[in-house]
Motif scaffolding. Structure first.
Motif, PDB file in Angstrom:
ATOM      1  N   ILE A 165       0.857   3.927  -3.132  1.00 21.22           N
ATOM      2  CA  ILE A 165       0.486   5.331  -2.912  1.00 21.22           C
ATOM      3  C   ILE A 165       1.598   6.267  -3.377  1.00 21.22           C
ATOM      4  O   ILE A 165       1.347   7.294  -4.029  1.00 21.22           O
ATOM      5  N   THR A 210       0.835  -1.210   0.000  1.00 24.47           N
ATOM      6  CA  THR A 210       0.000   0.000   0.000  1.00 24.47           C
ATOM      7  C   THR A 210       0.869   1.260   0.000  1.00 24.47           C
ATOM      8  O   THR A 210       0.587   2.223  -0.725  1.00 24.47           O
ATOM      9  N   PHE A 211       1.921   1.246   0.798  1.00 18.92           N
ATOM     10  CA  PHE A 211       2.822   2.404   0.837  1.00 18.92           C
ATOM     11  C   PHE A 211       3.464   2.640  -0.531  1.00 18.92           C
ATOM     12  O   PHE A 211       3.491   3.778  -1.040  1.00 18.92           O
ATOM     13  N   LEU A 261      -6.613  10.607   1.757  1.00 21.39           N
ATOM     14  CA  LEU A 261      -6.203   9.212   1.603  1.00 21.39           C
ATOM     15  C   LEU A 261      -7.150   8.265   2.312  1.00 21.39           C
ATOM     16  O   LEU A 261      -7.505   7.198   1.782  1.00 21.39           O
ATOM     17  N   ARG A 262      -7.591   8.643   3.507  1.00 20.72           N
ATOM     18  CA  ARG A 262      -8.418   7.748   4.323  1.00 20.72           C
ATOM     19  C   ARG A 262      -9.868   7.702   3.848  1.00 20.72           C
ATOM     20  O   ARG A 262     -10.489   6.639   3.884  1.00 20.72           O
ATOM     21  N   GLN A 263     -10.416   8.836   3.391  1.00 14.88           N
ATOM     22  CA  GLN A 263     -11.840   8.895   3.066  1.00 14.88           C
ATOM     23  C   GLN A 263     -12.131   8.839   1.572  1.00 14.88           C
ATOM     24  O   GLN A 263     -13.281   8.575   1.202  1.00 14.88           O
ATOM     25  N   SER A 293      -7.079  17.487   4.558  1.00 15.17           N
ATOM     26  CA  SER A 293      -5.651  17.197   4.635  1.00 15.17           C
ATOM     27  C   SER A 293      -5.319  15.984   3.764  1.00 15.17           C
ATOM     28  O   SER A 293      -6.210  15.185   3.428  1.00 15.17           O
ATOM     29  N   PRO A 294      -4.059  15.828   3.367  1.00 15.02           N
ATOM     30  CA  PRO A 294      -3.698  14.652   2.559  1.00 15.02           C
ATOM     31  C   PRO A 294      -4.051  13.331   3.241  1.00 15.02           C
ATOM     32  O   PRO A 294      -4.481  12.378   2.575  1.00 15.02           O
ATOM     33  N   TRP A 295      -3.875  13.262   4.562  1.00 12.80           N
ATOM     34  CA  TRP A 295      -4.228  12.032   5.272  1.00 12.80           C
ATOM     35  C   TRP A 295      -5.727  11.771   5.218  1.00 12.80           C
ATOM     36  O   TRP A 295      -6.164  10.626   5.059  1.00 12.80           O
ATOM     37  N   ARG A 296      -6.531  12.826   5.329  1.00 11.26           N
ATOM     38  CA  ARG A 296      -7.978  12.646   5.261  1.00 11.26           C
ATOM     39  C   ARG A 296      -8.421  12.255   3.853  1.00 11.26           C
ATOM     40  O   ARG A 296      -9.312  11.420   3.692  1.00 11.26           O
TER      41      ARG A 296
END
Length: 298
Positions: free
Chosen positions: A101, A97-98, A209-211, A204-207
């Motif tokens: 991405i 996954t890493f 990615l997550r959503q 945010s980039p993390w959000r």
């Protein structure tokens, strides 16, 4: 001419009888060759193994099953096989996954070369990865030689290849591309406009990615993880070429029983368990994938 004769329809005016349909055998004939190939390649070996597991010189097939399944060596091999497979799948999912991405959303010079190298690993036999690990991390490998030159200690600092950890690391290295490739295909179908809208709204980039990204990639992630689980459960070359004599998995135990000790009924019992385990996981994978697909379409 009488009235009854006028009202009676003539034979020429009668509707023609429908001709009997002739059955077309061409589709059946075209189906037979691939069906015979599947029966010969896939079905016959499975049936033969199941038959051999119940065929003994004394006709005591049930006793062989109870003896093999009740042995401590079988329990240890089954537990070790599942542990190595699950650990390898977890490592492949995290690392795959890493990498997917980074390759899909973080442009950097040489990203295409890295992607081609990952695809190249898919074409290599598994024992080449094990040989590379031996040259690098073996007791007389390059890394231990460098550490010995720096520290002056002649004892190998790294000695993990013949342990379950060495097998797990080798399997993660070899099977990670089987997770990366489906994820890259899923990320390529993700609309860029959806990512731009999420970023413009302040996510945010993390959000994002997550959503946004990961929910679209769950089917590909499940498919890659299930495939890796099936492959690692049946992997034998990596265990053999690492020289992990104390790491006895089910495939290694089947090899020992069938080739080394020539216990064909016992090997057939173990092979039957291996086949049933693989088929169960495959059916579970198909059910999970069908549920993911139906939920995505709805």
């Amino acid at each position: 001419m009488s009235a009854p004769a006028i009202l009676q329809p003539s034979a020429a005016a009668a509707p023609p009888k429908p001709a009997a349909r002739q059955r077309n055998w061409k589709p059946v004939l075209w189906t037979l060759p691939p069906l015979l190939v599947v029966l010969f390649i896939a079905v016959y070996p499975i049936v033969r193994v199941l038959t051999e597991s119940t065929r003994t010189p004394n006709g005591r097939g049930t006793a062989v099953w109870s003896q093999v399944l009740g042995s401590e060596s079988f329990r240890d091999a089954l537990w070790r096989t599942v542990f190595i497979a699950v650990s390898s799948v977890a490592g492949c999912l995290v690392l795959g996954t890493f990498l997917a991405i980074v390759l899909a959303f973080v442009p950097f010079p040489g990203s295409q070369v890295v992607g081609r190298l990952i695809d190249t690993v898919l074409t290599l036999p598994s024992f080449l990865i094990t040989l590379a690990f031996t040259f690098l991390y073996g007791t007389v490998g390059a890394v231990n030689a460098l550490i010995s030159r720096l520290t002056g200690d002649h004892e190998p600092a790294l000695d993990f290849l013949s342990t379950p950890l060495g097998v797990i690391l080798a399997e993660i290295t070899f099977f990670t591309p089987f997770v990366v490739r489906p994820l890259l295909a899923a990320f390529a179908q993700l609309p860029r406009e959806q990512l731009d809208v999420a970023a413009s709204l302040g996510a945010s980039p993390w959000r994002v990615l997550r959503q946004v990204v990961l929910p679209e990639a769950w089917p590909a992630l499940a498919a890659g993880g299930s495939l890796v689980l099936l492959l690692t459960l049946n992997e034998f070359g990596i265990v053999l070429f690492t020289g992990a004599k104390g790491v006895i998995t089910l495939p290694a135990l089947i090899y020992t029983r069938g080739i080394v000790t020539f216990d064909l009924p016992g090997a057939a019992v173990l092979a039957s368990v291996q086949v049933l385990l693989s088929l169960t996981l495959y059916i579970g994978y198909r059910l999970v994938f069908a549920r993911f697909t139906a939920r995505k379409e709805s």
